[in-house]
Design a protein around this motif. Structure first.
Motif, PDB file in Angstrom:
ATOM      1  N   UNK A 175      46.019  29.153  51.482  1.00  0.00           N
ATOM      2  CA  UNK A 175      46.437  30.473  51.026  1.00  0.00           C
ATOM      3  C   UNK A 175      47.996  30.322  50.404  1.00  0.00           C
ATOM      4  N   UNK A 176      48.835  29.812  51.124  1.00  0.00           N
ATOM      5  CA  UNK A 176      50.000  29.241  50.746  1.00  0.00           C
ATOM      6  C   UNK A 176      50.280  28.865  49.252  1.00  0.00           C
ATOM      7  N   UNK A 177      49.385  27.797  49.057  1.00  0.00           N
ATOM      8  CA  UNK A 177      49.246  27.424  47.561  1.00  0.00           C
ATOM      9  C   UNK A 177      48.871  28.477  46.679  1.00  0.00           C
ATOM     10  N   UNK A 178      47.909  29.180  46.852  1.00  0.00           N
ATOM     11  CA  UNK A 178      47.352  30.176  45.998  1.00  0.00           C
ATOM     12  C   UNK A 178      48.324  31.376  45.959  1.00  0.00           C
ATOM     13  N   UNK A 179      49.127  31.819  46.927  1.00  0.00           N
ATOM     14  CA  UNK A 179      50.183  32.830  46.723  1.00  0.00           C
ATOM     15  C   UNK A 179      51.411  32.123  45.562  1.00  0.00           C
ATOM     16  N   UNK A 180      51.646  30.836  46.050  1.00  0.00           N
ATOM     17  CA  UNK A 180      52.463  30.355  44.908  1.00  0.00           C
ATOM     18  C   UNK A 180      52.206  30.407  43.685  1.00  0.00           C
TER      19      UNK A 180
END
Length: 154
Positions: free
Chosen positions: A50-55
């Motif tokens: 999720x962190x990578x997707x949000x970035x």
């Protein structure tokens, strides 16, 4: 794309079916839903955090397709671009519940047309299974793929 004719100048026009709307408003994105789609059902992004997707969302121009009545997001596309010469169309996903209605093609035509004012020289994408959809919108195979190189995963 061949020559100097960008994909967004393709003469075929597509219209979204009644009951759906396209938006580039980042405030409308259902980031949790987009992450779920991509991390669980998209072969190219399975397991993405999720962190990578949000970035990725934060650093890109994002498009959503929404049911007009409910506001529910039913499709997503992300464009990485300098908004001057180049764009990479990626993370295109249409919810399984609405596939087969022509929404994907109409949605991508809308995205293509929203990019037109930038006057981009080239819009690239990679697909393992949707060549026919993109061909309808004016995308073609690279004339000379040997000119292109990649650093990282293939």
């Amino acid at each position: 794309m061949t020559g100097t004719t960008p994909a967004y100048e393709h003469p075929e026009a597509y219209r979204l079916p009644d009951g759906y709307e396209l938006s580039a408003d980042p405030g409308r994105l259902d980031a949790a839903r987009v992450h779920h789609w991509l991390s669980t059902d998209a072969y190219w992004a399975r397991g993405r955090s999720r962190e990578k997707q949000d970035a990725a969302i934060a650093g890109s121009l994002n498009f959503g397709l929404y049911e007009t009545a409910s506001g529910t997001q039913v499709a997503y596309a992300r464009v990485v671009t300098d908004r001057a010469t180049f764009a990479w169309l990626c993370d295109v996903y249409v919810d399984r519940s609405v596939r087969g209605k022509g929404l994907g093609t109409a949605f991508l035509a809308g995205v293509r047309d929203r990019l037109a004012p930038y006057g981009l020289r080239r819009v690239l994408l990679a697909t393992g299974d949707a060549h026919g959809v993109y061909a309808k919108l004016g995308f073609t195979a690279l004339d000379d793929p040997a000119q292109w190189m990649v650093y990282g995963e293939q």
